[in-house]
Structure formats: C-alpha cells, structure tokens
Design an enzyme around this catalytic site. Structure first.
Site, PDB file in Angstrom:
ATOM      1  N   LYS A   1      27.199 -94.586 -36.485  1.00 51.78           N
ATOM      2  CA  LYS A   1      26.358 -94.601 -35.284  1.00 51.78           C
ATOM      3  C   LYS A   1      27.163 -94.392 -34.013  1.00 51.78           C
ATOM      4  O   LYS A   1      26.652 -93.847 -33.039  1.00 51.78           O
ATOM      5  CB  LYS A   1      25.539 -95.891 -35.200  1.00 51.78           C
ATOM      6  CG  LYS A   1      24.464 -95.954 -36.292  1.00 51.78           C
ATOM      7  CD  LYS A   1      23.352 -96.922 -35.954  1.00 51.78           C
ATOM      8  CE  LYS A   1      22.231 -96.774 -36.981  1.00 51.78           C
ATOM      9  NZ  LYS A   1      21.086 -97.636 -36.738  1.00 51.78           N
TER      10      LYS A   1
ATOM     11  N   LYS B   1      21.401 -90.642 -45.352  1.00 51.75           N
ATOM     12  CA  LYS B   1      20.226 -91.443 -45.698  1.00 51.75           C
ATOM     13  C   LYS B   1      19.047 -91.096 -44.791  1.00 51.75           C
ATOM     14  O   LYS B   1      19.240 -90.653 -43.661  1.00 51.75           O
ATOM     15  CB  LYS B   1      20.542 -92.935 -45.647  1.00 51.75           C
ATOM     16  CG  LYS B   1      20.461 -93.571 -44.279  1.00 51.75           C
ATOM     17  CD  LYS B   1      20.465 -95.088 -44.386  1.00 51.75           C
ATOM     18  CE  LYS B   1      20.158 -95.719 -43.029  1.00 51.75           C
ATOM     19  NZ  LYS B   1      18.720 -95.714 -42.679  1.00 51.75           N
TER      20      LYS B   1
ATOM     21  N   LYS C   1      15.135 -93.719 -39.377  1.00 52.86           N
ATOM     22  CA  LYS C   1      14.190 -93.650 -38.269  1.00 52.86           C
ATOM     23  C   LYS C   1      14.771 -92.850 -37.130  1.00 52.86           C
ATOM     24  O   LYS C   1      14.064 -92.147 -36.421  1.00 52.86           O
ATOM     25  CB  LYS C   1      13.921 -95.060 -37.733  1.00 52.86           C
ATOM     26  CG  LYS C   1      13.013 -95.875 -38.568  1.00 52.86           C
ATOM     27  CD  LYS C   1      12.594 -97.111 -37.766  1.00 52.86           C
ATOM     28  CE  LYS C   1      12.918 -98.372 -38.515  1.00 52.86           C
ATOM     29  NZ  LYS C   1      14.143 -99.027 -38.061  1.00 52.86           N
TER      30      LYS C   1
HETATM   31  P1  ATP Z   1      17.898 -96.739 -37.773  1.00 57.81           P
HETATM   32  O1  ATP Z   1      18.216 -95.308 -38.053  1.00 57.81           O
HETATM   33  O2  ATP Z   1      17.378 -97.010 -36.392  1.00 57.81           O
HETATM   34  O3  ATP Z   1      19.012 -97.687 -38.166  1.00 57.81           O
HETATM   35  P2  ATP Z   1      16.635 -97.308 -40.282  1.00 57.81           P
HETATM   36  O4  ATP Z   1      15.745 -96.315 -40.876  1.00 57.81           O
HETATM   37  O5  ATP Z   1      18.016 -97.448 -40.835  1.00 57.81           O
HETATM   38  O6  ATP Z   1      16.652 -97.060 -38.711  1.00 57.81           O
HETATM   39  P3  ATP Z   1      16.462-100.194 -40.081  1.00 57.81           P
HETATM   40  O7  ATP Z   1      15.479-100.894 -39.202  1.00 57.81           O
HETATM   41  O8  ATP Z   1      17.877-100.108 -39.623  1.00 57.81           O
HETATM   42  O9  ATP Z   1      15.890 -98.712 -40.357  1.00 57.81           O
HETATM   43  O10 ATP Z   1      16.431-100.831 -41.532  1.00 57.81           O
HETATM   44  C1  ATP Z   1      15.298-101.549 -42.031  1.00 57.81           C
HETATM   45  C2  ATP Z   1      15.439-101.736 -43.525  1.00 57.81           C
HETATM   46  O11 ATP Z   1      15.217-100.483 -44.195  1.00 57.81           O
HETATM   47  C3  ATP Z   1      16.828-102.198 -43.978  1.00 57.81           C
HETATM   48  O12 ATP Z   1      16.671-103.132 -45.033  1.00 57.81           O
HETATM   49  C4  ATP Z   1      17.475-100.944 -44.491  1.00 57.81           C
HETATM   50  O13 ATP Z   1      18.473-101.211 -45.459  1.00 57.81           O
HETATM   51  C5  ATP Z   1      16.280-100.236 -45.104  1.00 57.81           C
HETATM   52  N1  ATP Z   1      16.499 -98.792 -45.155  1.00 57.81           N
HETATM   53  C6  ATP Z   1      16.738 -97.984 -44.097  1.00 57.81           C
HETATM   54  N2  ATP Z   1      16.880 -96.717 -44.483  1.00 57.81           N
HETATM   55  C7  ATP Z   1      16.731 -96.713 -45.829  1.00 57.81           C
HETATM   56  C8  ATP Z   1      16.778 -95.686 -46.815  1.00 57.81           C
HETATM   57  N3  ATP Z   1      17.006 -94.428 -46.468  1.00 57.81           N
HETATM   58  N4  ATP Z   1      16.576 -96.029 -48.118  1.00 57.81           N
HETATM   59  C9  ATP Z   1      16.338 -97.319 -48.474  1.00 57.81           C
HETATM   60  N5  ATP Z   1      16.296 -98.333 -47.586  1.00 57.81           N
HETATM   61  C10 ATP Z   1      16.492 -98.048 -46.275  1.00 57.81           C
HETATM   62 MG    MG Z   2      19.407 -98.754 -39.974  1.00 56.76          MG
END
Ligand code: ATP
Ligand code: MG
Length: 351
Positions: free
Chosen positions: A111, A213, A216
């Site tokens: 990040k 991965k 969001k």
């Molecule tokens: P950001 O990019 O802002 O970090 P994010 O998609 O990683 O957003 P988070 O709010 O950081 O979302 O994570 C929320 C939950 O979703 C965490 O438990 C994280 O491990 C899970 N998670 C995020 N992305 C994935 C993915 N690609 N596959 C499985 N689990 C995920």
């Molecule tokens: Mg995340």
C-alpha cells in the site's frame, strides 16, 4: 465459549473476496460463538484521510453485514470510532510493538508503494490498531481472508510481548489466565488469538490479474465483482475475466501455474460451498465458454438476494444508525473493562 472479532474497512464497494473470505464466515460463526463485527472506519483513514462520504460508506458496510445474515441483537455490530478505547489501546500497542515488525508487513509495502517515506504513519501502525481491535475484547478467534494472516501473527506477537513484559504485574493483580498455545501452557492477560482462515475462497484474486488480490481499493472496477453489481454486470465481468485458452483440468494439480483458472474455480467452490476438486469433477475438460456462464449464473443466484436486502436496509438509515449506536454502547462497556485493567497493569493513574 469462543469470542469472535473481525472488521471490514469502509473503503469502497464490498466485493466477492470480502464476502467469501470474510463476511460469509462471520455469519457461520454466529451459531457457536459470541461475535463482534466492526466497521473499522479509523483504519480507512490510514490510506486516505479525506473521504467523500465516510458516513454513508460505513452505513453501507453495516447494511451488507445485516443483509448477509448477521444478527445485531444476539451479537455486536458497530463502527470502530465510536469506541475510543480502540485508539487508546492502539497507542499502548504502538509502544509494545517494534518499528521493525511494522516495516516487515507486506500490506504496508504494497500500500505504501515506492514512496514509502510519504505514506502516513497510520499506514505503518495499521497492525497495531488491528491488534487493539481484537485484544480489546480479548477475542479468541478472528475470521479473515488470507491477506490478513501476517497481521494476525503480529497480533499474537504483541499479545505475547505485553504478557511477558508485564508478567509480574499481571500476576500481582491476579488478572492473568492460563491458556494453551500449541503444546505450551502460558499465563497472560491477553489471549493468543487463533486466525480463522481457509477454504477455497480465502484469497480471491483480481479478475484482471491473477497475481493481485481482489480489492476494494483497486482502481479498475472490472477487477472485482461488487456485492451490489447487477446480473448483467456480473456476467460481463466474468466473461471478460482473464483466463488462458486451455480447458479446465480434471485434477487439482492441473491448476498449478494457472492462477486465473484456479481463481475462477475457487470462486465457484466458495459460492457453491463445495471443494475445488468437486468443481473440477463437474467441469474438468470443459472450456471457459461453458464454465464462465455457469459461474456467472451461480454468482447472480447467490449475490442478488443479498444485494436487494442490502438496498432495502440502506434505505432505512435510522435503523442502521440505531444498530451502530446500540452496538457501540455494548462494545464500549466491554472495551472500558479491558482498558481499566490495562491502565492498572501499566500503572497509569485513573479514577
Ligand atoms: P482495501 O483494498 O481497502 O484494503 P479490501 O478489499 O482488502 O480493501 P478490507 O476491508 O481490507 O477489504 O478487508 C476486509 C476483509 O476481507 C478482511 O478479512 C480481508 O482479509 C478480506 N479480504 C479482502 N480481500 C480479499 C480477497 N481478495 N479474498 C479473500 N478475502 C479478502
Ligand atoms: Mg484490505
């Protein structure tokens, strides 16, 4: 009884990775555990301080929790900033953890990017706040996606160091508990948390790039399936998902070095609640021109009811706000109990 804590950041649209990797597990764990599910708004400031609509994003994640089946009466749903003890304990943990521990975190490296010196200090300290979120409730189990595994190991390290550094004081105050960590029995105030990670969908990858991965915060909307995408959008995104030209293999080892194919199989498995091997039993030998439409239909079937329920709940802003307020009050009561003890352990004067 196990105590479960987990959180989701209000950083944008929830996607299939969040749902299969995290929220679906939150729902399942409600049966046998007391659960605390948090919209971690303070965490969302680490990457970007100024948000257009932080409040609405927070409500929208809350609505997704509720629409997925989390029961806010039996369990606790709230937003992190309502309970200031999170920030207080994070400060203590900033002084327990070492800077080197933070620099080693792959999420920080990803990040922060190349201009690391210009990342917020909060982004570096993110795992310290995450440890505080979990340990404030002395949670024993934390369901997360695979990407958070390293942060959970750090949470264990922080708990262990705190327990060691203050072992005499913890014993003198009589606030330690015996716990089993692997083979060892240890005594401490904070539990050594167990991660709940696994299944075929613990790490869903971007639909555009099998080495990244699904996130969001990925600028490309085509990289992810949002929980709120309509049927046409879901079909289009799956149709456009990057793949190789080979048909699906019949055995799991045929997925090795085919990350995009493996990802789509994992998504199917997660949605259908079967193993990847079972997906291949059904679709092995088939072309993506057959598998992708089947996957799209399954995704629409599973996500459409959640999306429409989410929209309904989002429409009732007063209800969502009441859930967060009530959850916040109940969380605060637990959190303040922990902090009173932590202040005593450290020797901070209090009323
Ligand atoms: P950001 O990019 O802002 O970090 P994010 O998609 O990683 O957003 P988070 O709010 O950081 O979302 O994570 C929320 C939950 O979703 C965490 O438990 C994280 O491990 C899970 N998670 C995020 N992305 C994935 C993915 N690609 N596959 C499985 N689990 C995920
Ligand atoms: Mg995340």
């Amino acid at each position: 009884k196990p105590l479960v804590f987990s959180g989701v950041q209000p950083t944008g649209n929830l996607h299939l990775g969040n749902y299969l990797g995290a929220i679906k597990k939150f729902v399942a764990l409600q049966e046998q555990s007391d659960c605390i599910y948090c919209v971690v708004d303070l965490h969302s400031l680490t990457a970007q301080l100024v948000h257009q609509d932080l409040g609405d994003q927070t409500r929208s994640i809350t609505a997704a929790f509720l629409a997925s089946g989390i029961d806010p009466k039996k369990h606790i749903v709230f937003n992190q900033s309502r309970v200031m003890q999170h920030a207080e304990l994070a400060w203590i943990f900033n002084c327990v953890a070492r800077i080197g521990w933070m620099y080693r975190m792959t999420q920080f490296k990803d990040k922060a990017g190349k201009d690391r010196e210009n990342a917020s200090l909060g982004l570096l300290a993110y795992p310290s706040l995450m440890a505080a979120d979990i340990l404030l409730y002395r949670a024993t189990h934390v369901p997360v996606g695979e990407d958070q595994k390293q942060h959970l190991e750090l949470t264990r390290d922080i708990a262990q160091k705190f327990n060691n550094d203050f072992s005499e004081k913890i014993a003198a105050l009589g606030v330690g508990v015996e716990m089993q960590v692997g083979e060892e029995t240890v005594n401490g105030y904070f539990p050594i948390t167990e991660p709940v990670i696994g299944g075929p969908a613990a790490r869903i990858m971007s639909l555009r790039d099998g080495s990244k991965k699904m996130s969001k915060s990925d600028p490309s909307d085509l990289s992810r399936i949002n929980l709120t995408d309509d049927a046409d959008t879901i079909s289009k995104k799956i149709r456009k998902a990057k793949t190789d030209p080979e048909p699906l293999p019949s055995e799991l080892d045929g997925l090795e070095s085919r990350p995009e194919a493996e990802n789509l199989v994992g998504i199917y498995a997660g949605l259908a609640e079967i193993s990847k091997a079972d997906v291949l039993k059904e679709y092995g030998g088939q072309q993506f021109s057959v598998f992708k439409p089947a996957l799209a239909d399954l995704a629409v079937e599973k996500l459409a009811p959640i999306a429409s329920e989410m929209r309904r709940i989002e429409g009732d802003r007063a209800y969502v706000d009441a859930v967060l307020k009530d959850g916040g009050e109940r969380a605060r009561a637990i959190a303040e109990g922990t902090m009173k003890t932590v202040r005593d352990i450290i020797g901070l004067l209090q009323d």
